[in-house]
Design a protein around this motif. Structure first.
Motif: not given
Length: 254
Positions: A154, A94-96, A91, A99-100
């Motif tokens: 992450y 691939v995620l900005p 994640l 995101a979290f």
């Protein structure tokens, strides 16, 4: 890198290795340090995860006496951490970066609350050894460990607070044994996430940063184990809660 930068990162690595072993939020020291010196966020996060593996090894080894007789319990929990860390590491790639951001403080706050209330909840619903834990509690624990592993893969700041909180509620063990298990699970998460980064995106790894943090965190883990094992249970819980609150404030204001 200048000598000043090398020294600052090594000191941050030492401090992170020590804090990770006692509580589990060393990323809040090393990650901002790397950003301060201009390292890109994702590269800093990946290189930091790789470097902190060394501190995880020394910290887990330092708590080996607290883990005697708990091999079967650890073996049941490790796969959940492993799978979660793989998902979290992927994640991250691939995620900005944001995101979290919304959920992370809430997860840490939940961990803090569980650390505080865990002994009372456990006393209310306890058996006196892990064999008496109901299937429902095992399922809840494994799911929680998976989510914590995903978060750790992450980013990982204060993952230890979350792990100690979960296990304080669901495992009938003293806080030092729980902390020992936390160190093993944290090591698994960092190691697996590092392996994923090595395979999937090695170009983002700054190997000088990895080496400097690894050396610092290795010695930090040794010191952290000695300090953590010497703390009385109530004091260890207090330290965990205080650092958890500091992590929440830090994440909300930065």
């Amino acid at each position: 890198m200048s000598l000043w930068e090398v020294g600052a990162i090594a000191l941050a690595g030492f401090w992170a290795g020590m804090i990770n072993t006692i509580v589990g939020s060393g990323t809040l020291v090393t990650f901002p340090t790397l950003l301060f010196f201009g390292h890109p966020a994702v590269s800093a996060n990946i290189s930091n995860s790789l470097g902190l593996v060394a501190g995880g090894v020394s910290g887990a080894w330092g708590y080996r006496h607290e883990l005697r007789g708990l091999g079967s319990t650890v073996a049941k929990l490790v796969p959940a951490s492993l799978l979660g860390s793989v998902v979290g590491a992927l994640l991250l790639l691939v995620l900005p970066p944001a995101a979290f951001e919304a959920i992370v403080p809430a997860l840490i706050l939940l961990g803090v609350v569980l650390v505080v209330l865990g002994p009372r909840i456990n006393a209310w619903a306890r058996g006196q050894d892990t064999h008496l834990i109901t299937p429902g509690r095992w399922l809840a624990l494994l799911l929680g460990i998976f989510v914590a592993g995903m978060y750790g893969g992450y980013f990982g700041a204060a993952q230890g607070v979350i792990l100690v909180g979960l296990m304080s509620v669901l495992l009938p063990l003293n806080v030092q044994s729980i902390n020992g298990i936390k160190n093993v699970l944290g090591l698994v998460v960092n190691f697996v996430a590092a392996a994923v980064f090595l395979v999937v995106d090695p170009a983002r790894i700054d190997w000088w940063v990895v080496l400097i943090i690894a050396v610092g965190s290795l010695f930090g883990g040794v010191v952290g184990a000695r300090v953590g094992r010497a703390l009385a249970p109530w004091l260890l819980r207090t330290v965990i809660v205080v650092i958890g609150v500091v992590a929440i404030v830090y994440l909300l204001v930065t």
